[in-house]
Design a protein around this motif. Structure first.
Motif, PDB file in Angstrom:
ATOM      1  N   ASN A   1      -1.574  10.527  -7.832  1.00 22.08           N
ATOM      2  CA  ASN A   1      -3.089  10.574  -7.623  1.00 22.08           C
ATOM      3  C   ASN A   1      -3.897  10.940  -8.989  1.00 22.08           C
ATOM      4  OD1 ASN A   1      -1.778  12.015  -5.123  1.00 22.08           O
ATOM      5  ND2 ASN A   1      -3.543  11.036  -4.228  1.00 22.08           N
ATOM      6  N   LEU A   2      -3.331  10.889 -10.008  1.00 29.12           N
ATOM      7  CA  LEU A   2      -3.853  11.103 -11.359  1.00 29.12           C
ATOM      8  C   LEU A   2      -4.746  12.126 -11.324  1.00 29.12           C
ATOM      9  CD1 LEU A   2      -5.007   7.230 -12.117  1.00 29.12           C
ATOM     10  CD2 LEU A   2      -2.747   8.600 -12.879  1.00 29.12           C
ATOM     11  N   LEU A   3      -4.278  13.418 -10.847  1.00 26.56           N
ATOM     12  CA  LEU A   3      -5.052  14.770 -10.815  1.00 26.56           C
ATOM     13  C   LEU A   3      -6.033  14.480  -9.895  1.00 26.56           C
ATOM     14  CD1 LEU A   3      -4.543  16.034 -14.541  1.00 26.56           C
ATOM     15  CD2 LEU A   3      -3.433  16.982 -12.446  1.00 26.56           C
ATOM     16  N   MET A   4      -6.355  13.512  -9.140  1.00 32.58           N
ATOM     17  CA  MET A   4      -7.698  13.753  -8.272  1.00 32.58           C
ATOM     18  C   MET A   4      -7.586  14.661  -7.515  1.00 32.58           C
ATOM     19  SD  MET A   4      -8.636   9.504  -7.817  1.00 32.58           S
ATOM     20  CE  MET A   4     -10.376  10.313  -7.272  1.00 32.58           C
ATOM     21  N   ARG A   5      -6.287  15.149  -6.795  1.00 32.62           N
ATOM     22  CA  ARG A   5      -6.367  16.183  -5.810  1.00 32.62           C
ATOM     23  C   ARG A   5      -6.423  17.490  -6.388  1.00 32.62           C
ATOM     24  NH1 ARG A   5      -3.685  14.127  -1.002  1.00 32.62           N
ATOM     25  NH2 ARG A   5      -4.630  11.977  -0.749  1.00 32.62           N
ATOM     26  N   GLU A   6      -6.442  17.609  -7.666  1.00 33.10           N
ATOM     27  CA  GLU A   6      -6.343  19.107  -8.475  1.00 33.10           C
ATOM     28  C   GLU A   6      -7.739  19.327  -9.074  1.00 33.10           C
ATOM     29  OE1 GLU A   6      -3.464  19.630  -7.906  1.00 33.10           O
ATOM     30  OE2 GLU A   6      -2.956  17.357  -7.566  1.00 33.10           O
ATOM     31  N   LEU A   7      -8.551  18.251  -9.128  1.00 29.73           N
ATOM     32  CA  LEU A   7      -9.758  18.332  -9.823  1.00 29.73           C
ATOM     33  C   LEU A   7     -11.150  17.753  -8.733  1.00 29.73           C
ATOM     34  CD1 LEU A   7      -9.081  16.749 -13.200  1.00 29.73           C
ATOM     35  CD2 LEU A   7      -9.338  19.213 -12.731  1.00 29.73           C
ATOM     36  N   PRO A   8     -12.255  18.534  -8.914  1.00 27.61           N
ATOM     37  CA  PRO A   8     -13.475  17.878  -8.188  1.00 27.61           C
ATOM     38  C   PRO A   8     -13.655  16.534  -8.762  1.00 27.61           C
ATOM     39  CG  PRO A   8     -13.927  20.124  -9.084  1.00 27.61           C
ATOM     40  CD  PRO A   8     -12.554  19.437  -9.772  1.00 27.61           C
ATOM     41  N   LEU A   9     -14.151  15.687  -7.766  1.00 26.80           N
ATOM     42  CA  LEU A   9     -14.633  14.330  -8.132  1.00 26.80           C
ATOM     43  C   LEU A   9     -15.275  14.130  -9.398  1.00 26.80           C
ATOM     44  CD1 LEU A   9     -14.025  11.485  -7.541  1.00 26.80           C
ATOM     45  CD2 LEU A   9     -15.892  11.442  -5.571  1.00 26.80           C
ATOM     46  N   ARG A  10     -16.381  15.187  -9.520  1.00 27.52           N
ATOM     47  CA  ARG A  10     -17.247  14.892 -10.813  1.00 27.52           C
ATOM     48  C   ARG A  10     -16.318  14.789 -12.119  1.00 27.52           C
ATOM     49  NH1 ARG A  10     -17.790  19.906  -8.151  1.00 27.52           N
ATOM     50  NH2 ARG A  10     -17.127  21.471  -9.461  1.00 27.52           N
ATOM     51  N   CYS A  11     -15.164  15.684 -11.957  1.00 26.54           N
ATOM     52  CA  CYS A  11     -14.365  15.997 -13.248  1.00 26.54           C
ATOM     53  C   CYS A  11     -13.572  14.869 -13.272  1.00 26.54           C
ATOM     54  CB  CYS A  11     -13.578  17.131 -13.097  1.00 26.54           C
ATOM     55  SG  CYS A  11     -14.331  18.816 -12.994  1.00 26.54           S
ATOM     56  N   THR A  12     -12.936  14.123 -12.217  1.00 22.34           N
ATOM     57  CA  THR A  12     -12.203  13.052 -12.271  1.00 22.34           C
ATOM     58  C   THR A  12     -13.115  11.710 -12.993  1.00 22.34           C
ATOM     59  OG1 THR A  12     -10.998  13.541 -10.386  1.00 22.34           O
ATOM     60  CG2 THR A  12     -10.968  11.221 -11.117  1.00 22.34           C
TER      61      THR A  12
ATOM     62  N   TYR B   1       0.892  -1.309   0.033  1.00 21.76           N
ATOM     63  CA  TYR B   1       0.232   0.012   0.091  1.00 21.76           C
ATOM     64  C   TYR B   1       0.796   1.101  -0.189  1.00 21.76           C
ATOM     65  CZ  TYR B   1      -3.166   3.701   1.486  1.00 21.76           C
ATOM     66  OH  TYR B   1      -3.789   4.876   1.479  1.00 21.76           O
ATOM     67  N   VAL B   2       0.546   2.151  -0.804  1.00 17.19           N
ATOM     68  CA  VAL B   2       1.243   3.393  -1.018  1.00 17.19           C
ATOM     69  C   VAL B   2       0.181   4.552  -0.736  1.00 17.19           C
ATOM     70  CG1 VAL B   2       2.766   5.038  -2.501  1.00 17.19           C
ATOM     71  CG2 VAL B   2       3.006   2.593  -2.354  1.00 17.19           C
ATOM     72  N   GLN B   3       0.408   5.608  -0.041  1.00 14.50           N
ATOM     73  CA  GLN B   3      -0.540   6.727   0.080  1.00 14.50           C
ATOM     74  C   GLN B   3      -0.772   7.325  -1.345  1.00 14.50           C
ATOM     75  OE1 GLN B   3       1.907   9.327   3.102  1.00 14.50           O
ATOM     76  NE2 GLN B   3       0.089   9.057   3.995  1.00 14.50           N
ATOM     77  N   GLY B   4      -2.149   7.566  -1.481  1.00 15.38           N
ATOM     78  CA  GLY B   4      -2.597   7.883  -2.897  1.00 15.38           C
ATOM     79  C   GLY B   4      -3.324   7.068  -3.599  1.00 15.38           C
ATOM     80  N   ILE B   5      -3.180   5.566  -3.467  1.00 14.04           N
ATOM     81  CA  ILE B   5      -3.773   4.629  -4.001  1.00 14.04           C
ATOM     82  C   ILE B   5      -5.287   4.675  -3.222  1.00 14.04           C
ATOM     83  CG2 ILE B   5      -4.089   2.170  -4.021  1.00 14.04           C
ATOM     84  CD1 ILE B   5      -1.072   1.729  -3.901  1.00 14.04           C
ATOM     85  N   ASN B   6      -5.508   5.178  -2.153  1.00 14.23           N
ATOM     86  CA  ASN B   6      -6.969   5.106  -1.654  1.00 14.23           C
ATOM     87  C   ASN B   6      -7.764   6.164  -2.513  1.00 14.23           C
ATOM     88  OD1 ASN B   6      -5.017   7.295  -0.614  1.00 14.23           O
ATOM     89  ND2 ASN B   6      -6.710   7.801   0.466  1.00 14.23           N
ATOM     90  N   ASP B   7      -7.282   7.156  -2.999  1.00 15.48           N
ATOM     91  CA  ASP B   7      -8.191   7.977  -4.014  1.00 15.48           C
ATOM     92  C   ASP B   7      -8.505   7.403  -5.193  1.00 15.48           C
ATOM     93  OD1 ASP B   7      -7.696  10.332  -2.171  1.00 15.48           O
ATOM     94  OD2 ASP B   7      -5.997  10.840  -3.189  1.00 15.48           O
ATOM     95  N   LEU B   8      -7.723   6.245  -5.535  1.00 21.42           N
ATOM     96  CA  LEU B   8      -8.124   5.558  -6.900  1.00 21.42           C
ATOM     97  C   LEU B   8      -9.219   4.857  -6.733  1.00 21.42           C
ATOM     98  CD1 LEU B   8      -4.551   4.875  -8.156  1.00 21.42           C
ATOM     99  CD2 LEU B   8      -5.758   6.984  -8.448  1.00 21.42           C
ATOM    100  N   VAL B   9      -9.799   4.497  -5.520  1.00 23.18           N
ATOM    101  CA  VAL B   9     -10.924   3.701  -5.183  1.00 23.18           C
ATOM    102  C   VAL B   9     -12.151   4.607  -5.680  1.00 23.18           C
ATOM    103  CG1 VAL B   9     -12.034   1.879  -3.708  1.00 23.18           C
ATOM    104  CG2 VAL B   9      -9.781   2.349  -3.578  1.00 23.18           C
ATOM    105  N   THR B  10     -12.186   5.832  -4.978  1.00 23.01           N
ATOM    106  CA  THR B  10     -13.361   6.486  -4.923  1.00 23.01           C
ATOM    107  C   THR B  10     -14.213   6.663  -6.241  1.00 23.01           C
ATOM    108  OG1 THR B  10     -12.155   8.489  -5.210  1.00 23.01           O
ATOM    109  CG2 THR B  10     -12.420   7.864  -2.985  1.00 23.01           C
ATOM    110  N   PRO B  11     -13.459   6.791  -7.637  1.00 22.35           N
ATOM    111  CA  PRO B  11     -14.510   7.135  -8.501  1.00 22.35           C
ATOM    112  C   PRO B  11     -15.111   5.718  -9.029  1.00 22.35           C
ATOM    113  CG  PRO B  11     -12.223   7.703  -9.342  1.00 22.35           C
ATOM    114  CD  PRO B  11     -12.289   7.165  -7.958  1.00 22.35           C
ATOM    115  N   PHE B  12     -14.262   4.423  -8.701  1.00 16.50           N
ATOM    116  CA  PHE B  12     -15.134   3.361  -9.156  1.00 16.50           C
ATOM    117  C   PHE B  12     -16.250   3.205  -8.485  1.00 16.50           C
ATOM    118  CE2 PHE B  12     -10.899   2.368 -10.971  1.00 16.50           C
ATOM    119  CZ  PHE B  12     -11.193   2.204 -12.221  1.00 16.50           C
ATOM    120  N   PHE B  13     -16.035   3.370  -7.026  1.00 16.14           N
ATOM    121  CA  PHE B  13     -17.205   3.288  -6.037  1.00 16.14           C
ATOM    122  C   PHE B  13     -18.051   4.178  -6.138  1.00 16.14           C
ATOM    123  CE2 PHE B  13     -19.003   4.304  -1.874  1.00 16.14           C
ATOM    124  CZ  PHE B  13     -19.316   2.854  -1.400  1.00 16.14           C
ATOM    125  N   VAL B  14     -18.149   5.516  -6.541  1.00 18.87           N
ATOM    126  CA  VAL B  14     -19.257   6.249  -7.067  1.00 18.87           C
ATOM    127  C   VAL B  14     -20.074   5.793  -7.878  1.00 18.87           C
ATOM    128  CG1 VAL B  14     -19.578   8.489  -7.508  1.00 18.87           C
ATOM    129  CG2 VAL B  14     -17.922   8.281  -5.695  1.00 18.87           C
TER     130      VAL B  14
END
Length: 484
Positions: A391-402, A286-299
């Protein structure tokens, strides 16, 4: 003439705030003779609006009133009275009409009983009490809103959007989905209603053959929960404690502004997904940042079962089977994504190092002025672009944009790795003016780490992707243009 009167007024009244003191006046002599050596002395020697006393206020108001045109004042007053009388007459007519209606109803024997009247009054009070007692729904800040242009509450779809949606339905319902055709249509965005199925297909989680899909889903979901039974209890073992502790710390930080991700049930789902992935991928863990990559799929997979906007949705309202399916599907799709960029998360993260270096080379060719500006103020690309890659720009963009961005990433070959480089380049150039306006290291870093994308939506993401595609077309197949 009026301007001359105002000028004379300010000259005549030395007590009025902002007036100039004459050199021969007593107040001017006092202020000249005694310098303010402290804030209190300065305050005492200064006359402003708060220093006007009651008697001075009366004088000030009387002088100011002299400047008013009496004819204008009278005309205005008359107009107000006339408007008021008209409104009063209209109200009286309405009341008279309602009385006549009530009278006609009475004559026609259409009369409510006393108990009925009392009941309507009491029900009105009960409704009001219910409205007052209902808990207010948490207002979601714009940056945390997930809804896109196809979500509920949006304007009606255009004819073009309807035809696109119909085309998606035809592709998805065919016996064998043409994945190339699906990618072509998904590049410019996937309609919300069909996004979950489309993402499963484009990520390689679902087969193109319609007959095999249900069997595959059932098998993969059972396989995931087999991993849970096999590995999840080991999180308390000594050699896994550090991994689990880091996951446990990072999950509450995932989209903290969105109530959905602060629910204990959702956080437990994320813990299981991330821990199982880390155990099954020991090369990176596990590396910090991978946690963000779950959120688009989950939503996206949650939206399949929720008609309203998901930001406030309580996941526990879903059946346990649906929750388990969303969890398993999120795990497998995230795993497919990470398979293509795993060198971003192995020791020393060499994948990210290479991509940041490639971004620097690309910007030096695309916009040398920005590149020179960074050098002038000693800004290293790694200082801001590391997070863009991690984080694949996830911290720079709103989740809707991601989510919209990932529609295209999953349509592009090597979208999350190769094409993402050009998206980052286009994203940087988008802020060209703001970057060149900053003239120090701190200002540049603050800008690049807090870019103002809070109001972004599908339109801005579409323009960004178009520019990224243009850059890819120009440079990806022209290595001599790319390298120095």
């Amino acid at each position: 003439m009026a301007s001359e009167n105002r000028r004379q007024f300010w000259k005549r009244n030395s007590k009025v705030p902002g007036s100039l003191l004459k050199e021969g006046s007593k107040m001017y002599a006092q202020s000249k003779s005694k310098r303010a050596s402290s804030f209190h002395e300065f305050a005492k020697s200064t006359s402003d609006a708060w220093d006007i006393g009651d008697d001075e206020e009366e004088e000030f108001m009387s002088v100011a009133s002299q400047g008013l045109n009496s004819k204008v004042a009278m005309a205005t007053a008359a107009q107000v009275i006339q408007n008021h009388n008209k409104l009063k007459d209209q109200t009286g007519e309405k009341m008279h009409q309602s009385e006549s209606i009530d009278e006609s109803k009475t004559n026609g024997k259409v009369v409510k009983s006393n108990s009925e009247v009392q009941l309507s009054k009491s029900s009105g009070r009960i409704t009001l009490q219910k409205q007052q007692s209902l808990p207010s729904r948490r207002v979601i800040p714009l940056v945390a809103r997930i809804s896109d242009q196809n979500a509920s509450g949006a304007p009606p779809m255009t004819i073009r959007e309807k035809s696109r949606q119909e085309k998606f339905r035809q592709l998805l319902s065919s016996a064998h989905t043409d994945l190339e055709e699906l990618r072509k249509y998904s590049w410019s965005g996937v309609p919300r209603d069909v996004r979950s199925v489309t993402w499963r297909l484009l990520s390689g989680y679902l087969p193109a053959n319609m007959e095999r899909r249900e069997i595959t889903l059932q098998r993969k979901r059972e396989e995931y929960f087999g991993f849970i039974e096999q590995y999840y209890d080991s999180r308390n073992e000594e050699h896994h404690q550090d991994t689990y502790r880091q996951i446990h710390i990072d999950i509450p930080r995932t989209n903290p502004l969105i109530p959905l991700f602060q629910q204990p049930a959702v956080q437990e789902i994320f813990e299981r997904i991330l821990f199982i992935w880390a155990i099954r991928h020991p090369a990176s863990g596990y590396v910090q940042g991978i946690n963000d990559l779950v959120t688009p799929f989950f939503v996206v997979f949650l939206s399949e079962h929720v008609e309203e906007d998901v930001e406030n949705f309580d996941v526990t309202n879903l059946s346990e089977t649906v929750q388990r399916n969303i969890e398993a599907d999120s795990f497998w799709c995230m795993s497919k994504l990470l398979d293509g960029i795993q060198d971003n998360y192995t020791f020393a993260q060499p994948g990210i190092q290479k991509k940041v270096k490639a971004l620097e080379e690309l910007i030096s060719r695309i916009d040398e002025q920005i590149h020179v500006h960074f050098r002038k103020y000693e800004v290293e690309y790694l200082q801001f672009a590391f997070r863009w890659m991690n984080n694949l720009l996830m911290r720079e963009l709103p989740l809707r944009c991601t989510i919209r961005l990932w529609d295209t990433y999953q349509s592009e070959p090597e979208g999350f790795s190769h094409f993402h480089l050009y998206v980052c380049a286009a994203f940087l150039i988008k802020w060209r003016k703001e970057i060149l306006d900053e003239d120090d290291f701190q200002g540049l870093l603050m800008l690049l780490q807090n870019l103002p994308t809070i109001h972004w939506g599908n339109e801005e993401v579409g323009l960004l992707l178009a520019e990224a595609y243009r850059l890819k077309y120009m440079f990806a197949d022209a290595p001599n243009h790319y390298r120095r």
